[in-house]
Design an enzyme around this catalytic site. Structure first.
Site, PDB file in Angstrom:
ATOM      1  N   PHE A  20       0.829  -1.197   0.000  1.00 19.79           N
ATOM      2  CA  PHE A  20       0.000   0.000   0.000  1.00 19.79           C
ATOM      3  C   PHE A  20       0.864   1.248   0.000  1.00 19.79           C
ATOM      4  CE2 PHE A  20      -2.567  -3.376   1.791  1.00 19.79           C
ATOM      5  CZ  PHE A  20      -3.728  -3.249   1.044  1.00 19.79           C
ATOM      6  N   CYS A  21       0.249   2.353  -0.399  1.00 19.13           N
ATOM      7  CA  CYS A  21       0.894   3.655  -0.490  1.00 19.13           C
ATOM      8  C   CYS A  21       1.672   3.935   0.797  1.00 19.13           C
ATOM      9  CB  CYS A  21      -0.177   4.720  -0.722  1.00 19.13           C
ATOM     10  SG  CYS A  21       0.480   6.362  -0.990  1.00 19.13           S
ATOM     11  N   PRO A  22       2.909   4.354   0.690  1.00 21.82           N
ATOM     12  CA  PRO A  22       3.643   4.819  -0.487  1.00 21.82           C
ATOM     13  C   PRO A  22       4.568   3.768  -1.103  1.00 21.82           C
ATOM     14  CG  PRO A  22       4.850   5.492   1.442  1.00 21.82           C
ATOM     15  CD  PRO A  22       3.629   4.721   1.930  1.00 21.82           C
ATOM     16  N   ASP A  47      -3.068  -1.963  -4.918  1.00 15.36           N
ATOM     17  CA  ASP A  47      -3.505  -0.761  -4.207  1.00 15.36           C
ATOM     18  C   ASP A  47      -4.207   0.174  -5.186  1.00 15.36           C
ATOM     19  OD1 ASP A  47      -3.852   1.504  -2.677  1.00 15.36           O
ATOM     20  OD2 ASP A  47      -1.732   1.796  -2.228  1.00 15.36           O
TER      21      ASP A  47
END
Length: 84
Positions: A20-22, A47
């Protein structure tokens, strides 16, 4: 894009599945650095924020987003590194 996705020959693959981000964009940044100029990278991600982040990454750094495709909950991107 002028040629079908299936006919693209990639130089490297980045599998960011489950991240997931980042993290996907951070990994993408490093992977692109390792590519030769005009090299083609295929990114596999799950994501949904990559739908926003990866195109912006390409625009900001001057790389070409050759193609993108969504398959259920998997997002695929083909990115051509800018030539120096």
């Amino acid at each position: 894009m002028s040629e079908p996705i299936e006919s693209l020959t990639v130089d490297a693959v980045l599998d960011a599945t489950g991240l997931f981000c980042p993290e996907p964009v951070m990994m993408l940044h490093q992977k692109v650095r390792d590519l030769p100029p005009s090299g083609l990278l295929k990114v596999i991600a799950t994501d949904p924020s990559t739908c926003r982040d990866i195109p912006k990454f390409c625009v900001f750094l001057g790389h070409e987003l050759v193609a993108e495709q969504a398959e259920e909950s998997t997002f695929l991107y083909w990115i051509r590194k800018k030539s120096d």
